[in-house]
Design a protein around this motif. Structure first.
Motif, short mmCIF file in Angstrom:
data_model
loop_
_atom_site.label_atom_id
_atom_site.label_comp_id
_atom_site.label_asym_id
_atom_site.label_seq_id
_atom_site.Cartn_x
_atom_site.Cartn_y
_atom_site.Cartn_z
N MET A 1 0.84 -1.20 0.00
CA MET A 1 0.00 0.00 0.00
C MET A 1 0.88 1.25 0.00
O MET A 1 1.99 1.24 0.51
CB MET A 1 -0.90 0.03 1.24
N LEU A 8 -3.78 6.93 -2.68
CA LEU A 8 -4.68 5.79 -2.56
C LEU A 8 -6.07 6.18 -3.05
O LEU A 8 -6.55 7.28 -2.78
CB LEU A 8 -4.76 5.34 -1.09
N SER A 67 -6.93 -5.09 -5.44
CA SER A 67 -6.04 -3.92 -5.36
C SER A 67 -4.98 -4.02 -6.45
O SER A 67 -4.45 -5.10 -6.69
CB SER A 67 -5.36 -3.85 -3.99
N PRO A 69 -1.84 -1.36 -8.80
CA PRO A 69 -1.23 -0.04 -8.99
C PRO A 69 -1.58 0.53 -10.36
O PRO A 69 -1.79 -0.21 -11.32
CB PRO A 69 0.27 -0.36 -8.91
N GLU A 74 -2.26 3.73 -5.92
CA GLU A 74 -2.73 2.38 -5.63
C GLU A 74 -4.26 2.43 -5.60
O GLU A 74 -4.85 3.31 -4.96
CB GLU A 74 -2.20 1.90 -4.28
#
Length: 690
Positions: A1, A8, A67, A69, A74
């Motif tokens: 993360m 984010l 999740s 990138p 991210e």
């Protein structure tokens, strides 16, 4: 993360069924490098539709988290279902997300479920961007869909790119690329790389005037939100792209505007600009308002938690994936940091929970981690008392967040195990499924001994039945779905309930006077109130109110749940020696029964909102069939080459409707059915219960 929360994004992909959400998600994962092949919905090879039921039906049933990138950010992404029977998955996902990508089909435009998910996003004030997909389809209409977004969703769409052409490759002006209105460049995507390679070039001379026109409109709309941009326009100075992006970001985050992009996810055109738009225009966890809650011991005391790792920990359980080896609780972390093998508080239940394991979730794969922090969406294994909608927080600094409200079930069916030995196994499995799905109900009818399961629609119950048969290998029989009727009363009445009983040698006496009236505005199905200036002492009034509340939660005269009723305690009579708490409980129960008898029964049936999209050739047959089903048609309008019928119809008349509709239209019509309200049932339906 990412170490910096600014990098984010917690987003969801939401849309009507078949608009292309899962295909958009697959392309995002492929272009980001998360997956090395492009999964296909029709072949059941997508990352997020990993359940066998999803792969067989080609639809999303469970919201899946993943999740990945993209450039320097991210993205935590949740791919949500589009079918109305699974809107609870959308509801709980939007409750914990910071932004959304709403996908529309360029051919179908704004459909019924598109409006539903948009309203859900409005409820939670989720900033969103729009992606008009399927520009490569026959009848694709970017500008028509743009108008529908503006008119039907009551928002301000701002196009940031334009399609070059529309329709499939065999057409002369087929869809082949985009014009970026911010950089004023043409973008094309190479088929050999499945759209992974983007080629920028000058806008062709024949398209430059239209591009300038739409760019001018975009800047005019954005000038409402920026004095700096307005001054540049008035002085006819060039507007730098960075300023446009900054103003558009501010407008989007504050829900003042919706950036609109277009493309074809299946052909790999226009998905990278959507990922760029997620980074540019949707908020990070630090840019959404601090989460608000209350003190668990004093609900009038408001508390807030800022999205910072150094704040006390708090998070919300928004989904449970039931498992025989331990349920996986999906949690959104709003503040603070949580480590594995620690303890947290569930303030709603006032219980402490152990957190033995933390998991990073990638669709159907998990990776164990030691700690999680603000902004994370993670899984916890080992919680014993927490359910969907519960708050988890620091034991030293308790806070109770707002829970998640789910719609009532509208359809039921009876389910019976073939053998008595399977009855216990069925009960255990149904309990596990209830934990996982807040819109699924299972209860035993004490009179008939039947187990009734309830859900949001035929498809919902069909999926559950398949899971029981296939995943859990239960041998069960199911019967025709039953409608979840409700009861209310016809008119307002005032009655007096009495108690004259001899109990254990003592003569009990009490009188309770109440008013019972129809009441459609209450937050609860049955509202119990006390009239000002009442004559009953507190020690007798409270037991009476408690009994009236309990009776209100029970069934009405026919045994169906009551709703839209208000009961007001007006007063009563007390005897010096014979009046006790028990006497007033008896009297309140008697008053409630008298009130129900004298007020008269109104049977309420669930009314569904139905939207049917049908070619003109079959319009008459579909309209006639709907009217036979007691449907009230509210409007018809043209969408592309089809006519759309909006109607409200009783659920009881819609069983098997999708099959009948396909038969009447040779398989060319489509429909969406969703709960709308409750309305009075006809007299013949009421008489059938006597």
């Amino acid at each position: 993360m990412p170490a910096d929360l600014q990098h984010l994004r917690n987003i969801g992909v939401i849309a009507h069924i078949d608009a292309g959400k899962t295909t958009v998600t697959e392309r995002m994962l492929y272009y980001s490098g998360f997956s090395h092949r492009v999964g296909e919905v029709d072949k059941g090879t997508t990352v997020t539709d990993y359940d066998p039921e999803e792969q067989e039906r080609g639809i999303t049933i469970n919201a899946a988290s993943v999740s990945f990138p993209w450039k320097d950010i991210e993205i935590n992404l949740i791919d949500t279902p589009g079918h109305v029977d699974f809107t609870a998955e959308v509801e709980r996902s939007l409750r914990v997300l910071d932004g959304g990508v709403v996908v529309f089909s360029a051919r179908e435009g704004v459909e019924a479920q598109s409006e539903t998910v948009w309203r859900q996003a409005d409820k939670y004030r989720v900033p969103r961007i729009a992606f008009i997909n399927k520009m490569d389809r026959e009848g694709a209409d970017y500008f028509g869909t743009l108008d529908e977004i503006r008119e039907r969703l009551n928002c301000k769409p701002i196009p940031v790119n334009l399609p070059i052409g529309a329709g499939p490759p065999h057409l002369k002006e087929a869809f082949r690329g985009l014009i970026d209105l911010i950089s004023m460049r043409m973008m094309t995507f190479t088929a050999e790389t499945k759209g992974a390679e983007t080629i920028e070039s000058d806008i062709p001379a024949e398209l430059i005037d239209e591009a300038e026109l739409w760019r001018g409109q975009m800047l005019d709309q954005l000038s409402m939100y920026s004095d700096e941009l307005t001054e540049l326009l008035l002085s006819e100075s060039p507007v730098p792209p960075e300023l446009i992006q900054r103003v558009l970001r501010e407008a989007t985050i504050h829900n003042l505007a919706v950036p609109v992009l277009c493309g074809s996810a299946l052909d790999g055109i226009g998905v990278q600009p959507v990922l760029d738009a997620v980074a540019l225009y949707l908020p990070s966890p630090t840019e959404v308002p601090p989460i608000e809650g209350v003190d668990p011991k004093n609900h009038d005391k408001k508390l807030i938690r800022h999205p910072r790792p150094d704040e006390p920990f708090c998070g919300l359980v928004f989904k449970i994936q039931a498992d025989r080896h331990g349920d996986l609780h999906y949690v959104r972390v709003y503040s603070g940091t949580l480590k594995a093998n620690s303890r947290v508080l569930n303030p709603g239940k006032d219980k402490k929970e152990n957190v033995p394991q933390l998991w990073r979730i990638q669709a159907d794969r998990r990776t164990q981690v030691d700690s999680i922090t603000t902004g994370d969406i993670i899984g916890i294994v080992g919680l014993r008392h927490s359910v969907t909608g519960d708050t988890l927080c620091s034991t030293q600094d308790p806070i109770l967040l707002e829970s998640i409200a789910f719609p009532e079930t509208v359809i039921s069916m009876a389910i019976e195990p073939e053998t008595s030995t399977e009855r216990k196994k069925l009960a255990d499995v149904l309990d596990m499924m209830k934990r996982q799905d807040p819109t699924f109900r299972a209860r035993e009818n004490e009179e008939t001994g039947q187990t009734l399961i309830s859900g949001m629609g035929e498809l919902h119950l069909e999926v559950i039945k398949h899971r029981l048969l296939r995943d859990f290998r239960l041998n069960v029989r199911v019967h025709k779905p039953r409608v979840s009727y409700r009861e209310t009363i016809q008119r307002a009445v005032e009655v007096t309930g009495e108690c004259h009983r001899n109990v254990a040698g003592q003569m009990l006496f009490a009188k309770v006077r109440i008013r019972m009236e129809p009441f459609a505005k209450g937050a609860k199905p049955v509202v119990v109130a006390v009239a000002p200036g009442g004559t009953l002492p507190e020690e007798f009034l409270m037991p009476a109110v408690e009994v009236l509340s309990e009776r209100g939660e029970g069934g009405g005269t026919l045994g169906f749940p009551l709703m839209q009723v208000k009961v007001t305690v007006l007063g009563g009579e007390v005897h010096e020696t014979g009046s006790t708490e028990l006497a007033f409980r008896y009297a309140a129960g008697d008053a409630f029964e008298k009130g129900l008898r004298e007020a008269g029964i109104v049977l309420l049936e669930p009314i569904m909102r139905i939207e049917v999209t049908v070619p003109d050739d079959h319009l008459g047959d579909i309209m006639g069939d709907l009217q036979q089903r007691r449907a009230i048609i509210s409007r018809t309008h043209v969408r592309g080459r089809n006519t759309v019928i909006d109607a409200n119809a009783p659920l009881a008349s819609l069983f098997g409707y999708s099959s009948a509709m396909r038969g009447l239209s040779q398989g060319r019509a489509t429909c969406t059915i969703e709960p709308h309200s409750y309305g009075p049932a006809p007299a013949d339906v009421l008489e059938s219960f006597f």
